[in-house]
Scaffold this active site. Structure first.
Site, PDB file in Angstrom:
ATOM      1  N   LYS A  71       0.806  -1.224   0.000  1.00 20.04           N
ATOM      2  CA  LYS A  71       0.000   0.000   0.000  1.00 20.04           C
ATOM      3  C   LYS A  71       0.837   1.272   0.000  1.00 20.04           C
ATOM      4  O   LYS A  71       2.027   1.263   0.313  1.00 20.04           O
ATOM      5  CB  LYS A  71      -0.994  -0.031   1.166  1.00 20.04           C
ATOM      6  CG  LYS A  71      -2.179  -0.954   0.835  1.00 20.04           C
ATOM      7  CD  LYS A  71      -3.301  -0.897   1.827  1.00 20.04           C
ATOM      8  CE  LYS A  71      -4.444  -1.807   1.332  1.00 20.04           C
ATOM      9  NZ  LYS A  71      -5.466  -2.044   2.350  1.00 20.04           N
ATOM     10  N   ARG A 101      -3.728 -10.028   4.978  1.00 20.60           N
ATOM     11  CA  ARG A 101      -4.222 -10.042   3.587  1.00 20.60           C
ATOM     12  C   ARG A 101      -3.121  -9.486   2.688  1.00 20.60           C
ATOM     13  O   ARG A 101      -2.817  -8.290   2.750  1.00 20.60           O
ATOM     14  CB  ARG A 101      -5.496  -9.189   3.505  1.00 20.60           C
ATOM     15  CG  ARG A 101      -6.150  -9.179   2.128  1.00 20.60           C
ATOM     16  CD  ARG A 101      -7.396  -8.289   2.131  1.00 20.60           C
ATOM     17  NE  ARG A 101      -8.047  -8.298   0.840  1.00 20.60           N
ATOM     18  CZ  ARG A 101      -7.673  -7.554  -0.199  1.00 20.60           C
ATOM     19  NH1 ARG A 101      -6.662  -6.715  -0.091  1.00 20.60           N
ATOM     20  NH2 ARG A 101      -8.322  -7.633  -1.337  1.00 20.60           N
TER      21      ARG A 101
HETATM   22  N1  HH2 Z   1      -7.676  -3.647   0.956  1.00 21.40           N
HETATM   23  C1  HH2 Z   1      -8.038  -3.652  -0.342  1.00 21.40           C
HETATM   24  C2  HH2 Z   1      -9.173  -4.360  -0.754  1.00 21.40           C
HETATM   25  N2  HH2 Z   1      -9.909  -5.066   0.129  1.00 21.40           N
HETATM   26  N3  HH2 Z   1     -10.280  -5.829   2.335  1.00 21.40           N
HETATM   27  C3  HH2 Z   1      -9.936  -5.840   3.624  1.00 21.40           C
HETATM   28  N4  HH2 Z   1     -10.650  -6.547   4.508  1.00 21.40           N
HETATM   29  N5  HH2 Z   1      -8.833  -5.145   4.078  1.00 21.40           N
HETATM   30  C4  HH2 Z   1      -8.060  -4.405   3.246  1.00 21.40           C
HETATM   31  O1  HH2 Z   1      -7.087  -3.774   3.723  1.00 21.40           O
HETATM   32  C5  HH2 Z   1      -8.407  -4.361   1.864  1.00 21.40           C
HETATM   33  C6  HH2 Z   1      -9.550  -5.090   1.436  1.00 21.40           C
HETATM   34  C7  HH2 Z   1      -7.221  -2.908  -1.330  1.00 21.40           C
HETATM   35  O2  HH2 Z   1      -6.177  -3.684  -1.819  1.00 21.40           O
HETATM   36  P1  HH2 Z   1      -6.207  -4.493  -3.202  1.00 21.40           P
HETATM   37  O3  HH2 Z   1      -7.276  -5.527  -3.192  1.00 21.40           O
HETATM   38  O4  HH2 Z   1      -4.852  -5.011  -3.462  1.00 21.40           O
HETATM   39  O5  HH2 Z   1      -6.481  -3.384  -4.301  1.00 21.40           O
HETATM   40  P2  HH2 Z   1      -7.772  -2.948  -5.107  1.00 21.40           P
HETATM   41  O6  HH2 Z   1      -8.826  -2.541  -4.128  1.00 21.40           O
HETATM   42  O7  HH2 Z   1      -7.276  -1.801  -5.950  1.00 21.40           O
HETATM   43  O8  HH2 Z   1      -8.236  -4.108  -5.922  1.00 21.40           O
END
Ligand code: HH2
Length: 277
Positions: free
Chosen positions: A211, A245
């Site tokens: 992040k 995660r």
């Molecule tokens: N972060 C993201 C998405 N979902 N869910 C939980 N529970 N906690 C988190 O910190 C979290 C989440 C964002 O990360 P990522 O899935 O890699 O990116 P994007 O939302 O751009 O797909």
């Protein structure tokens, strides 16, 4: 002996996720990556069809369902729990039908409150995450008096709501939502005082993976944040996070295995090796 942590591998079936957008949009590539994450040691696969990065545009129910359901079907036999990262009841229902048994809702059942009844009825696990605002605007000058107590109070209220709607308490995980309506300093304060969130008594999930706050600290671009992700994940675990995660499952699992071994029994890994190897 079961591990004291669970690794949640991220599988984004999206064109626009902040670190892996477009890489796994195609069904076969996504399923293959999911299997790779399981081979690397993921206990759970979190499959998402809508990016929540700051500024992301919303996706329709039909499109989100079209992205995640075939991938979940392909992964149904994998040796990991399947989770769907969605805030939409219709998507969650289709995902549960396709083999998922956990709903990760970054709006903590606020976007569609009926999500709680669905989770309750199916006996699924769920993750309730804190977010200030909504993805399109959440990073526009977020402010708190005390970020940790405000996030904690929010999660406590959402936990009470979910239980009132019939979700079994032992099925609920809580997440402080790193990067969701928070400055770098807010994220760091949450990391520093994560034990206060863990004191709510439910397993804490945390997503620090690649992040922006890690980029701000190290000066590194998204694809070069693996070491930073390992450090932050290990410290979060040491401060009470039970579920990490992450995108880089193998690296984080190694970091946690070493951290666990230094803490000693009952958490130590017991694979005997030569002390010089
Ligand atoms: N972060 C993201 C998405 N979902 N869910 C939980 N529970 N906690 C988190 O910190 C979290 C989440 C964002 O990360 P990522 O899935 O890699 O990116 P994007 O939302 O751009 O797909």
């Amino acid at each position: 002996m079961s591990a004291p942590f669970r690794i949640v591998g991220i599988l984004n079936v999206t064109p626009d996720s902040f670190s892996d957008g477009g890489r796994f949009l195609e069904r076969d590539a996504a399923a293959a990556h999911g299997r790779e994450l399981v081979a690397d040691g993921a206990d759970i696969l979190d499959v998402g069809g809508e990016s929540t990065r700051p500024g992301a545009e919303p996706v329709s129910v039909e499109e989100e369902r079209r992205r995640v359901v075939p991938v979940l079907e392909d992964l149904a036999g994998a040796d990991a729990q399947l989770s769907v990262d969605t805030s939409k009841v219709a998507v969650a229902r289709a995902a549960l039908d396709a083999g998922a048994s956990c709903v990760n809702d970054v709006t903590a059942f606020r976007s569609e409150p009926a999500m709680a009844a669905l989770v309750a009825e199916r006996g699924a696990d769920c993750c309730l995450m804190h977010m200030r605002g909504e993805p399109r605007t959440m990073q526009d000058d977020p402010r708190y008096d005390d970020v940790v107590s405000e996030v904690k109070a929010f999660l406590e209220e959402r936990l009470t709501f979910a239980v009132r709607e019939g979700v079994a308490e032992e099925r609920i995980h809580l997440d402080p939502g790193i990067g969701f309506g928070k400055t770098v300093e807010h994220n760091l304060e949450l990391m520093r005082r994560l034990d206060e969130i863990a004191a709510l008594g439910r397993p804490v999930m945390i997503g620090v993976s690649r992040k922006a706050f890690l980029g701000r600290i190290t000066g590194r671009s998204v694809e070069d944040r693996v070491a930073a992700t390992v450090a932050a994940s290990v410290l979060a675990w040491e401060r009470g996070a039970a579920m990490l995660r992450v995108h880089d499952v193998a690296a984080v699992r190694d970091g946690l295995a070493v951290a666990g071994a230094t803490v000693g029994p009952p958490w130590a890994r017991t694979t005997p090796t030569s002390s010089t190897s």
